[in-house]
Design a protein around this motif. Structure first.
Motif, PDB file in Angstrom:
ATOM      1  N   UNK A  19      13.564   0.081  -4.207  1.00 41.43           N
ATOM      2  CA  UNK A  19      13.723   1.724  -3.799  1.00 41.43           C
ATOM      3  C   UNK A  19      13.781   2.189  -5.237  1.00 41.43           C
ATOM      4  N   UNK A  20      13.476   1.019  -6.201  1.00 37.62           N
ATOM      5  CA  UNK A  20      13.901   2.191  -7.749  1.00 37.62           C
ATOM      6  C   UNK A  20      12.812   1.831  -8.233  1.00 37.62           C
ATOM      7  N   UNK A  21      11.807   1.684  -7.635  1.00 37.43           N
ATOM      8  CA  UNK A  21      10.140   1.042  -8.384  1.00 37.43           C
ATOM      9  C   UNK A  21       9.750   2.844  -8.621  1.00 37.43           C
ATOM     10  N   UNK A  22      10.072   3.448  -7.851  1.00 37.65           N
ATOM     11  CA  UNK A  22       9.224   5.448  -8.991  1.00 37.65           C
ATOM     12  C   UNK A  22      10.746   5.522 -10.234  1.00 37.65           C
ATOM     13  N   UNK A  23      11.121   4.717 -10.254  1.00 41.36           N
ATOM     14  CA  UNK A  23      12.057   4.853 -11.593  1.00 41.36           C
ATOM     15  C   UNK A  23      11.924   4.133 -12.768  1.00 41.36           C
ATOM     16  N   UNK A  47       0.770   9.165  -5.867  1.00 40.91           N
ATOM     17  CA  UNK A  47       1.627  10.806  -6.330  1.00 40.91           C
ATOM     18  C   UNK A  47       2.670  11.076  -7.429  1.00 40.91           C
ATOM     19  N   UNK A  48       2.630  10.253  -7.750  1.00 41.77           N
ATOM     20  CA  UNK A  48       3.354  10.773  -8.939  1.00 41.77           C
ATOM     21  C   UNK A  48       2.474  10.665 -10.260  1.00 41.77           C
ATOM     22  N   UNK A  49       1.901  10.406 -10.088  1.00 47.03           N
ATOM     23  CA  UNK A  49       0.408  10.766 -11.306  1.00 47.03           C
ATOM     24  C   UNK A  49       0.749   8.988 -12.011  1.00 47.03           C
ATOM     25  N   UNK A  50       0.962   8.233 -11.414  1.00 44.64           N
ATOM     26  CA  UNK A  50       0.867   6.935 -11.446  1.00 44.64           C
ATOM     27  C   UNK A  50      -0.503   6.024 -11.468  1.00 44.64           C
ATOM     28  N   UNK A  51      -1.784   5.107 -11.832  1.00 44.00           N
ATOM     29  CA  UNK A  51      -2.648   5.151 -11.393  1.00 44.00           C
ATOM     30  C   UNK A  51      -2.187   3.096 -10.921  1.00 44.00           C
ATOM     31  N   UNK A 109       0.791  -1.265  -0.317  1.00 40.09           N
ATOM     32  CA  UNK A 109      -0.066  -0.316   0.043  1.00 40.09           C
ATOM     33  C   UNK A 109       0.987   1.270   0.218  1.00 40.09           C
ATOM     34  N   UNK A 110       1.857   1.307   1.049  1.00 37.91           N
ATOM     35  CA  UNK A 110       2.949   2.361   0.437  1.00 37.91           C
ATOM     36  C   UNK A 110       3.902   2.227  -0.835  1.00 37.91           C
ATOM     37  N   UNK A 111       4.199   1.948  -1.298  1.00 40.57           N
ATOM     38  CA  UNK A 111       4.593   1.799  -2.615  1.00 40.57           C
ATOM     39  C   UNK A 111       3.268   2.297  -3.694  1.00 40.57           C
ATOM     40  N   UNK A 112       2.134   2.159  -3.458  1.00 43.90           N
ATOM     41  CA  UNK A 112       0.452   2.449  -4.519  1.00 43.90           C
ATOM     42  C   UNK A 112       1.012   4.161  -4.037  1.00 43.90           C
TER      43      UNK A 112
END
Length: 449
Positions: free
Chosen positions: A442-446, A384-388, A376-379
């Motif tokens: 930690x690489x998820x957002x990239x 927040x980055x605009x990815x559904x 849920x934290x990763x979701x």
């Protein structure tokens, strides 16, 4: 048990369809606002007196009337025929289009508006028509109108809006056809029957449906002589490029001041837009648009010939529409998009981009109490980055969750099992390619979703 149904000519729209429709709406809305138009909404229902008599004989028959509340039996018994019955027991009606309600709004709010007032409106309208492909009883219109300006630059810009929207939608081969009601008035003047202008335009407007022979028969039935019909046929047979058509019109309708004015206006509009259109407007002398309120340029947008759809938009100049509600002399011009038909065209030609059908992009599988807060934290980070993104709603077998993602058309799933938790890693599977890879949390957002 009664099997549920919906009225003929109406439709439900599931999520996939709604997303595609929103893509069309957004394309049109962005273009309207790019050209300086402001949004407006009016009620679904209007007073019947507001609508009646504004759409011509044929249009009035298609108005959906709303039955009054309360005791109406006594009033109904006083009716001599069906038309009088409707008048006695119906005071309101569903809006037939967006233009008349717009004119009513302008009159009611004239002292607060900065003129010229440029508005766009995107709402459903209702017509008691016979349902068929591309023709519904409930459908959306997207209108743009300018009121309070006589400038023909408004016509030029509205034609450019059509051109820009259809080009952005990838609709190659569309046509935007134009004429001028003053030219049609000149035709009625030429045969010496200006009082039959509406009869002539209503008949001509049916040319695509009933052919020349059918139009001739209707004109004769409406009180025109064979000699009158022959002149109208010569008019309808005008061919060539835009310049050649206008020259032939000048010759055929010489002596008619009003017709020459219409030809002059049409020439200005076409010449002002030269070089700016992807698809140049086409002069179409058969274009009539049988609505009472048009007085100048009239326009109709047609779907590509590969799709048997016909009109996907239309509009024109109305010099005294607000005069119907007590505010004379306020000129306006507008166009309308038929969103439902445009949707059918894009669907048939497979022109919807993949982005128009995209919803949730990433589904985190729910694989246990320890993994859930991490998922849920990763979701929330992705959102927040605009990815559904979303987490599967309950713990279940992985196969069930995978099938859910596949049925939803979600392209990526993220798996956080025991090993991923221990290593602070994430397993990401592309359901379209079947490829799966592990990355550091930690690489998820990239990650290139």
């Amino acid at each position: 048990m009664i099997k549920p149904s919906i009225p003929k000519g109406t439709r439900d729209f599931g999520p996939a369809v709604v997303k595609k429709r929103q893509y069309i709406f957004q394309t049109i809305r962005e273009t309207f606002e790019l050209f300086g138009f402001q949004p407006l909404e009016t009620p679904a229902m209007e007073n019947l007196s507001t609508l009646t008599g504004k759409y011509g004989e044929e249009g009035d028959k298609l108005i959906f009337k709303i039955l009054d509340n309360g005791e109406i039996l006594g009033r109904a018994q006083q009716a001599k025929d069906s038309r009088e019955l409707a008048t006695l027991i119906c005071e309101k009606a569903l809006r037939y289009d967006l233009t008349i309600p717009f004119a009513r709004y302008v009159v009611m709010n004239q002292h607060e508006l900065a003129l010229p007032f440029k508005r766009y409106q995107m709402q459903p309208v209702w017509r008691a028509d016979r349902p068929q492909k591309g023709r519904y009883r409930e459908f959306y219109q997207c209108d743009a109108d300018v009121v309070g300006s006589n400038s023909l630059l408004n016509e030029v810009e509205l034609l450019m809006i059509y051109d820009r929207v259809f080009t952005k939608l990838g609709m190659q081969g569309y046509e935007v056809r134009v004429n001028n009601r003053k030219i049609l008035s000149g035709l009625a003047e030429k045969i010496g029957k200006p009082e039959l202008l509406m009869d002539i335009t209503i008949a001509i407007d049916k040319l695509d449906k009933i052919g020349e022979a059918g139009v001739n028969e209707e004109l004769l039935n409406r009180g025109l002589s064979q000699q009158d019909v022959d002149i109208i046929n010569n008019f309808l047979r005008i061919e060539g490029n835009n310049t050649e058509k206008l020259q032939q019109l000048q010759t055929l309708l010489q002596g008619s001041t009003v017709a020459q004015k219409g030809i002059e206006e049409l020439s200005f509009v076409l010449n002002s837009g030269l070089g700016r259109f992807q698809e140049a407007p086409i002069v179409d002398v058969t274009l009539a648009r049988g609505l009472n309120y048009y007085t100048g340029m009239i326009v109709e947008a047609k779907a590509p010939a590969a799709v048997k759809m016909g009109s996907i938009g239309g509009g024109g100049r109305y010099d005294d529409l607000t005069g119907l509600f007590g505010l004379p002399g306020l000129s306006g011009v507008g166009i309308s998009f038929g969103v439902d038909r445009i949707y059918d065209v894009l669907e048939e030609l497979q022109l919807f981009p993949s982005t128009a059908q995209q919803g949730t992009k990433v589904l985190f599988l729910n694989l246990g109490e320890q993994a859930l807060p991490v998922a849920f934290n990763h979701v929330m980070q992705l959102r927040d980055k605009g990815i559904a993104a979303e987490v599967f709603h309950e713990q279940a077998k992985m196969d069930k969750q995978m099938k859910y993602a596949d049925k939803r058309g979600i392209p990526y799933v993220v798996i956080i099992g025991e090993s991923e938790l221990q290593e602070n890693m994430l397993s990401i599977k592309n359901l379209q390619t079947g490829e799966q890879q592990k990355i550091a949390a930690g690489e998820l957002l990239g990650f290139a979703f």
